[in-house]
Design an enzyme around this catalytic site. Structure first.
Site, PDB file in Angstrom:
ATOM      1  N   GLU A  18       0.864  -1.169  -0.145  1.00 32.42           N
ATOM      2  CA  GLU A  18      -0.070  -0.030  -0.025  1.00 32.42           C
ATOM      3  C   GLU A  18       0.895   1.116   0.034  1.00 32.42           C
ATOM      4  O   GLU A  18       1.868   1.304   0.766  1.00 32.42           O
ATOM      5  CB  GLU A  18      -0.812   0.208   1.349  1.00 32.42           C
ATOM      6  CG  GLU A  18      -1.694   1.293   1.381  1.00 32.42           C
ATOM      7  CD  GLU A  18      -2.313   1.262   2.877  1.00 32.42           C
ATOM      8  OE1 GLU A  18      -3.346   0.206   3.012  1.00 32.42           O
ATOM      9  OE2 GLU A  18      -1.974   2.151   3.666  1.00 32.42           O
ATOM     10  N   GLY A 125     -13.682   5.030   6.619  1.00 28.41           N
ATOM     11  CA  GLY A 125     -12.827   6.228   6.963  1.00 28.41           C
ATOM     12  C   GLY A 125     -13.061   6.477   8.447  1.00 28.41           C
ATOM     13  O   GLY A 125     -13.970   6.227   9.113  1.00 28.41           O
ATOM     14  N   ASP A 126     -12.428   7.508   8.844  1.00 28.90           N
ATOM     15  CA  ASP A 126     -12.123   7.872  10.209  1.00 28.90           C
ATOM     16  C   ASP A 126     -12.932   9.048  10.361  1.00 28.90           C
ATOM     17  O   ASP A 126     -13.425   9.867   9.349  1.00 28.90           O
ATOM     18  CB  ASP A 126     -10.942   8.090  10.768  1.00 28.90           C
ATOM     19  CG  ASP A 126     -10.265   6.504  11.090  1.00 28.90           C
ATOM     20  OD1 ASP A 126     -11.182   5.823  11.610  1.00 28.90           O
ATOM     21  OD2 ASP A 126      -9.104   6.389  10.813  1.00 28.90           O
ATOM     22  N   TYR A 179      -9.883  -6.326  11.430  1.00 24.41           N
ATOM     23  CA  TYR A 179      -9.345  -6.035  12.379  1.00 24.41           C
ATOM     24  C   TYR A 179      -8.910  -7.300  13.589  1.00 24.41           C
ATOM     25  O   TYR A 179      -9.830  -7.690  14.186  1.00 24.41           O
ATOM     26  CB  TYR A 179      -9.862  -4.990  13.296  1.00 24.41           C
ATOM     27  CG  TYR A 179     -10.211  -3.786  12.243  1.00 24.41           C
ATOM     28  CD1 TYR A 179      -9.231  -2.659  12.378  1.00 24.41           C
ATOM     29  CD2 TYR A 179     -11.356  -3.743  11.621  1.00 24.41           C
ATOM     30  CE1 TYR A 179      -9.530  -1.523  11.399  1.00 24.41           C
ATOM     31  CE2 TYR A 179     -11.427  -2.525  10.681  1.00 24.41           C
ATOM     32  CZ  TYR A 179     -10.467  -1.710  10.477  1.00 24.41           C
ATOM     33  OH  TYR A 179     -10.672  -0.530   9.677  1.00 24.41           O
TER      34      TYR A 179
HETATM   35  P1  FAD Z   1     -16.830  -0.391   9.104  1.00 22.60           P
HETATM   36  O1  FAD Z   1     -16.954  -1.558   8.757  1.00 22.60           O
HETATM   37  O2  FAD Z   1     -17.847   0.654   8.959  1.00 22.60           O
HETATM   38  O3  FAD Z   1     -16.681  -0.273  10.920  1.00 22.60           O
HETATM   39  C1  FAD Z   1     -16.532   0.642  11.635  1.00 22.60           C
HETATM   40  C2  FAD Z   1     -16.993   0.390  13.008  1.00 22.60           C
HETATM   41  O4  FAD Z   1     -18.315   0.099  13.074  1.00 22.60           O
HETATM   42  C3  FAD Z   1     -16.369  -0.805  13.722  1.00 22.60           C
HETATM   43  O5  FAD Z   1     -16.086  -0.918  15.161  1.00 22.60           O
HETATM   44  C4  FAD Z   1     -17.464  -1.910  13.486  1.00 22.60           C
HETATM   45  O6  FAD Z   1     -17.657  -2.929  14.338  1.00 22.60           O
HETATM   46  C5  FAD Z   1     -18.883  -0.981  13.522  1.00 22.60           C
HETATM   47  N1  FAD Z   1     -20.003  -1.223  12.461  1.00 22.60           N
HETATM   48  C6  FAD Z   1     -19.519  -2.017  11.162  1.00 22.60           C
HETATM   49  N2  FAD Z   1     -20.930  -2.068  10.563  1.00 22.60           N
HETATM   50  C7  FAD Z   1     -21.690  -1.679  11.141  1.00 22.60           C
HETATM   51  C8  FAD Z   1     -23.005  -1.376  11.100  1.00 22.60           C
HETATM   52  N3  FAD Z   1     -23.501  -1.686   9.790  1.00 22.60           N
HETATM   53  N4  FAD Z   1     -23.755  -0.935  12.189  1.00 22.60           N
HETATM   54  C9  FAD Z   1     -23.180  -0.515  13.370  1.00 22.60           C
HETATM   55  N5  FAD Z   1     -22.066  -0.565  13.446  1.00 22.60           N
HETATM   56  C10 FAD Z   1     -21.147  -1.252  12.331  1.00 22.60           C
HETATM   57  N6  FAD Z   1      -8.779   4.871   6.305  1.00 22.60           N
HETATM   58  C11 FAD Z   1      -8.939   6.082   5.118  1.00 22.60           C
HETATM   59  O7  FAD Z   1      -9.327   7.199   5.626  1.00 22.60           O
HETATM   60  N7  FAD Z   1      -8.413   5.893   4.072  1.00 22.60           N
HETATM   61  C12 FAD Z   1      -7.709   4.864   3.919  1.00 22.60           C
HETATM   62  O8  FAD Z   1      -7.255   4.590   2.612  1.00 22.60           O
HETATM   63  C13 FAD Z   1      -7.937   3.708   4.556  1.00 22.60           C
HETATM   64  N8  FAD Z   1      -7.277   2.299   4.221  1.00 22.60           N
HETATM   65  C14 FAD Z   1      -7.511   1.332   5.069  1.00 22.60           C
HETATM   66  C15 FAD Z   1      -6.822   0.128   4.689  1.00 22.60           C
HETATM   67  C16 FAD Z   1      -6.984  -1.003   5.692  1.00 22.60           C
HETATM   68  C17 FAD Z   1      -6.790  -2.282   5.237  1.00 22.60           C
HETATM   69  C18 FAD Z   1      -7.462  -0.798   6.700  1.00 22.60           C
HETATM   70  C19 FAD Z   1      -7.614  -1.993   7.805  1.00 22.60           C
HETATM   71  C20 FAD Z   1      -8.203   0.489   7.256  1.00 22.60           C
HETATM   72  C21 FAD Z   1      -7.908   1.580   6.529  1.00 22.60           C
HETATM   73  N9  FAD Z   1      -8.359   2.840   6.844  1.00 22.60           N
HETATM   74  C22 FAD Z   1      -8.479   3.884   5.853  1.00 22.60           C
HETATM   75  C23 FAD Z   1      -8.803   3.109   8.088  1.00 22.60           C
HETATM   76  C24 FAD Z   1     -10.378   2.921   8.231  1.00 22.60           C
HETATM   77  O9  FAD Z   1     -11.242   3.899   7.574  1.00 22.60           O
HETATM   78  C25 FAD Z   1     -10.612   3.090   9.721  1.00 22.60           C
HETATM   79  O10 FAD Z   1     -10.396   1.910  10.320  1.00 22.60           O
HETATM   80  C26 FAD Z   1     -12.347   3.363  10.100  1.00 22.60           C
HETATM   81  O11 FAD Z   1     -12.418   3.624  11.334  1.00 22.60           O
HETATM   82  C27 FAD Z   1     -13.130   2.165   9.872  1.00 22.60           C
HETATM   83  O12 FAD Z   1     -13.486   1.670   8.723  1.00 22.60           O
HETATM   84  P2  FAD Z   1     -14.034  -0.026   8.106  1.00 22.60           P
HETATM   85  O13 FAD Z   1     -14.201   0.231   6.790  1.00 22.60           O
HETATM   86  O14 FAD Z   1     -13.618  -0.815   8.841  1.00 22.60           O
HETATM   87  O15 FAD Z   1     -15.767   0.620   8.925  1.00 22.60           O
END
Ligand code: FAD
Length: 317
Positions: A18, A125-126, A179
């Site tokens: 990445e 995203g965060d 995670y």
């Molecule tokens: P989600 O899957 O939406 O999960 C977020 C939280 O909500 C978790 O605690 C989960 O348990 C909970 N959850 C999930 N679905 C639901 C639902 N339907 N209802 C209620 N709760 C739910 N960030 C960036 O900004 N740009 C990037 O390019 C980037 N690349 C990444 C690449 C990898 C491989 C990883 C592991 C992370 C990356 N991140 C990036 C960080 C990521 O955006 C953050 O970790 C973010 O906080 C969570 O993203 P997610 O897609 O896992 O979210």
């Protein structure tokens, strides 16, 4: 070619990594410098992160501050198109929910399709720094499973509005994040895996893990996922520790535990060079073990600095 095809066709553990778009104002050479040293190891695909806007305050005189939204690292899609054209390597743009309406997402997917990009990593995203928790756009997605649902819909020719007659489907391979030590906001690993299942049910073809330093946690996580019916490939993501700063921010920022044997050696490190030597050694051992135990691919978070990853890959693959 799709990531899932690379994984299905493989008879060995694959390599991927990445990179981050350069800071605004820096030129594309920093990207070449991140990719070129790793080319000889034939990476199967390269991911490019997406960076949301940040809020900054500009002095406007007379004590006035202007709130401005700035994207410090634009260019994800352009870099992905360049990687395909210049290196003939498949690229994986990251796409996030934050800051995107569903319309914006649809436009972005159409653009990827026109560029011949076959893959996307779908993320929530965060929160931006000025917000205490993630706030979706009014017409956007709150979680990655909703974004994946939209991408999978477009793959079936389902656009947002009905006006598009005989709409051409896209054909994007969808990745999602997972995670092994749970997402920082998750109540526990069980609820996190239950939500992860939703992402796979919505259409995620494979998963990539957050970085970890203890392989036992990855293998345990894979077992737990399989027990919950998550059967897609789970690619381990690794990052070598290379600076004293990493030791302070990685565990806190990503909610990761460092295993005791690594932690006790790290506390004795006096300089970045000490950390790098240890971090690279540790990653080599992790990578060798993952390969020996049949991981589908090892994915490295290079953060634009490929020198350490080059040493690891050279020693382990
Ligand atoms: P989600 O899957 O939406 O999960 C977020 C939280 O909500 C978790 O605690 C989960 O348990 C909970 N959850 C999930 N679905 C639901 C639902 N339907 N209802 C209620 N709760 C739910 N960030 C960036 O900004 N740009 C990037 O390019 C980037 N690349 C990444 C690449 C990898 C491989 C990883 C592991 C992370 C990356 N991140 C990036 C960080 C990521 O955006 C953050 O970790 C973010 O906080 C969570 O993203 P997610 O897609 O896992 O979210």
């Amino acid at each position: 070619m799709k990531v899932i095809e690379h994984l299905r066709n493989a008879d060995r553990t694959l390599l991927s990594f990445e990179i981050l778009p350069p800071l605004k104002g820096k030129d594309i050479r920093s990207i070449y410098e991140g990719i070129d040293p790793l080319l000889e190891f034939k990476p199967s695909f390269i991911n490019v992160t997406y960076h949301r806007e940040e809020v900054i305050y500009k002095e406007r005189g007379q004590g006035l501050l202007q709130k401005v939204r700035v994207r410090k690292r634009p260019g994800t899609v352009g870099i992905c198109a360049m990687i395909k054209a210049k290196y003939n390597i498949d690229s994986v743009p990251h796409l996030i929910c934050g800051g995107f309406t569903k319309e914006d997402t649809e436009d972005a997917l159409i653009e990827l399709n026109f560029l011949g990009i076959d893959n996307v990593l779908a993320l929530r995203g965060d929160a931006i720094k000025s917000e205490s928790s993630f706030i979706p756009e009014r017409e956007g997605h709150a979680h990655a499973d909703e974004l994946i649902h939209q991408i999978a819909g477009l793959n079936k020719g389902k656009y947002l509005h009905d006006e598009e007659q005989e709409a051409a489907p896209t054909d994007l391979c969808i990745g999602a994040a997972c995670y092994p030590e749970k997402h920082a906001e998750a109540l526990n690993l069980g609820t996190d895996i239950a939500y992860l299942k939703r992402k796979v049910d919505a259409g995620a073809d494979y998963l990539v893990t957050q970085m970890f330093f203890d392989n036992a946690k990855y293998f345990r996580f894979v077992e737990l996922c399989r027990a919950e019916g998550i059967n897609v490939p789970i690619i381990p993501g690794l990052k070598p520790l290379t600076t004293l700063k990493h030791i302070a921010f990685i565990p806190k920022t990503f909610g990761i535990d460092l295993p005791q044997p690594l932690a006790s050696e790290l506390v004795a490190c006096k300089s970045d060079a000490d950390v790098k030597r240890l971090g690279v050694e540790w990653s080599i051992a992790q990578t060798k073990d993952l390969i020996a135990k049949g991981a589908p691919c090892v994915h490295f978070y290079t953060m634009g600095k490929s020198e350490a990853v080059r040493s690891i890959v050279g020693a382990a693959f």
